[in-house]
Design an enzyme around this catalytic site. Sequence first.
Site, PDB file in Angstrom:
ATOM      1  N   SER A 126       0.834  -1.190   0.000  1.00 14.53           N
ATOM      2  CA  SER A 126       0.000   0.000   0.000  1.00 14.53           C
ATOM      3  C   SER A 126       0.882   1.257   0.000  1.00 14.53           C
ATOM      4  O   SER A 126       1.726   1.403  -0.879  1.00 14.53           O
ATOM      5  CB  SER A 126      -0.953  -0.064   1.196  1.00 14.53           C
ATOM      6  OG  SER A 126      -1.994   0.846   1.062  1.00 14.53           O
TER       7      SER A 126
ATOM      8  N   ASP B  38      -8.796  -4.035  -6.170  1.00 14.75           N
ATOM      9  CA  ASP B  38      -8.326  -3.289  -4.997  1.00 14.75           C
ATOM     10  C   ASP B  38      -9.091  -1.976  -4.857  1.00 14.75           C
ATOM     11  O   ASP B  38      -9.106  -1.160  -5.777  1.00 14.75           O
ATOM     12  CB  ASP B  38      -6.833  -3.004  -5.130  1.00 14.75           C
ATOM     13  CG  ASP B  38      -6.180  -2.619  -3.820  1.00 14.75           C
ATOM     14  OD1 ASP B  38      -6.750  -1.779  -3.089  1.00 14.75           O
ATOM     15  OD2 ASP B  38      -5.101  -3.157  -3.515  1.00 14.75           O
TER      16      ASP B  38
ATOM     17  N   HIS C 292      -7.670  -5.462  -0.689  1.00 16.70           N
ATOM     18  CA  HIS C 292      -6.503  -4.580  -0.725  1.00 16.70           C
ATOM     19  C   HIS C 292      -5.240  -5.425  -0.618  1.00 16.70           C
ATOM     20  O   HIS C 292      -4.920  -5.961   0.438  1.00 16.70           O
ATOM     21  CB  HIS C 292      -6.602  -3.597   0.440  1.00 16.70           C
ATOM     22  CG  HIS C 292      -5.570  -2.515   0.421  1.00 16.70           C
ATOM     23  ND1 HIS C 292      -5.195  -1.855  -0.729  1.00 16.70           N
ATOM     24  CD2 HIS C 292      -4.827  -1.964   1.417  1.00 16.70           C
ATOM     25  CE1 HIS C 292      -4.279  -0.949  -0.442  1.00 16.70           C
ATOM     26  NE2 HIS C 292      -4.038  -0.996   0.848  1.00 16.70           N
TER      27      HIS C 292
END
Length: 513
Positions: free
Chosen positions: A226, A452, A482
């Site tokens: 991320s 995502d 995610h």
Amino acid sequence: MPKPPRLRAAALTAVLLSSVLAACSGNAKNDEDLSAQKLHWKDCPAPSAAEGGGSAPSPLPNGGTWQCATMKAPLDWGKPKGDTIGIALIRAKASGAAGKRIGSLVFNFGGPGGSGVTTLPAFGQDYAKLRTRYDLVSFDPRGVGRSAPVECENDQQLDNYFQQDATPDDAAERTEFLDNTKNFNSACEKNSKKVLPHVRTTDAARDMDLMRQVLGDDKLYYFGISYGTELGGVYAHLFPRHVGRAVFDAVVDPTQNAEQSSLGQAGGFQLALDNFAQDCTSKAQPCPIGDNAQDVKDRIAKLLTDLDKKPIPGIFPRQLTQTAATNGIAQSLYSKDFWQYLTEGLQEAYDGDGKILMALSDSMNGRSENGEYSNITAANIAINCADDKARYDAAYVQHKLPEFRAASPLFGDFLAWSMAGCTDWAVAGAADHPDVSAAGSAPILVVGNTGDPATPYEGAKKMVNALGKGVGVELTYKGQGHGAYDSKNKCVQSAVNGYLLDGKVPAAGTVCS
């Protein structure tokens, strides 16, 4: 849902969800060569309040233990001989034969604002294969957890802050929203003035290069998830010759400014909601929250409209507001594993009980069951506002509302108004977007997930192109949630493990499903 300027791109959801549904040494002077410092590893203490609280990490299943240490780093990298801060580290030593050890594999799980010291042990068993040849290492980036944490409002003030209407509909609500934002930002300046100018991603990247040296590695072996992909990209730009084997998973688009990122997330979360609604209504058994996908979304929209007018009981004494419900819905879309909680939470909310959706919202905001907040929101805002040059006022947000609503009828307003969060911030933002060009770097495996919500799939290709020719290698995972590696997809894990453990770079354009 995290606060401005954009939704937190984090891989912390499982850690935080389980908790709700089941230091700065400012006057220390740097009179030494910090790259030569020795780390004193000890058994890890229980997480601090800023890290989220809880118990000390449990021993690993095979008998290994987690160890913690503190690394000294300059408060201001522009003045390397000035004051220092402590960067909290955690590690699990490699489990394989000593002769097979490659080095330390450093993780950043995202945020910005997430504590690696608490997250790595929670996910540690998922990386058991990688641990056969690496010490697994993570850290609290500066401004986070035990590493000179940014402090803003107290727990009671934060309860009120997260109860506010973050999608104002009229002049009075807009004034209240902007006043609350200004008060929060002023509290950050009052309580953390010394550290706020020094929590940029470039500062954290320099900390990682110091960390590499202190850990005794010639190259940085890295796993960024991320926001950790943005941090890794910035590191590769600053230190391309120091990059070893690196993996970026759940990839931030480095070409976007704060507005573009927020708009992209609006579309990403809407796609995830569409997928959730379709999944619920396409099974053999009836979907308990709608007759078809559109009906599911229409009922959610009506719930939010009703909550805007009249909240329902949440976790006593707080009520579930429209904002908290939207926040909770977004939290549940981070992983397909959480869709069941969203279904249950919606069922209960339709019956006037907001506990589950509020628990999901608390998870996103870093609130524990005992009412204490980690500093994830404060750190998230401080890092984003220090990084992002743009400042958006209320008039600009209102002008952009139609575009955001087109991207997401459900999340558009929230993400549009979140852009106002850096207004009146005490520190100027550094740039429109990060520079991740990394000519001369070793190959970096870039893993994008088509479903995502927080870091939309298109960002992976943008990262590959921005890293430069011969650096980024794209791998696509056709999945939900995610990130990809922690989905436990065997194809993804085989490709990542093959590169990190054996140096085998997958063919560019590899697709896993």
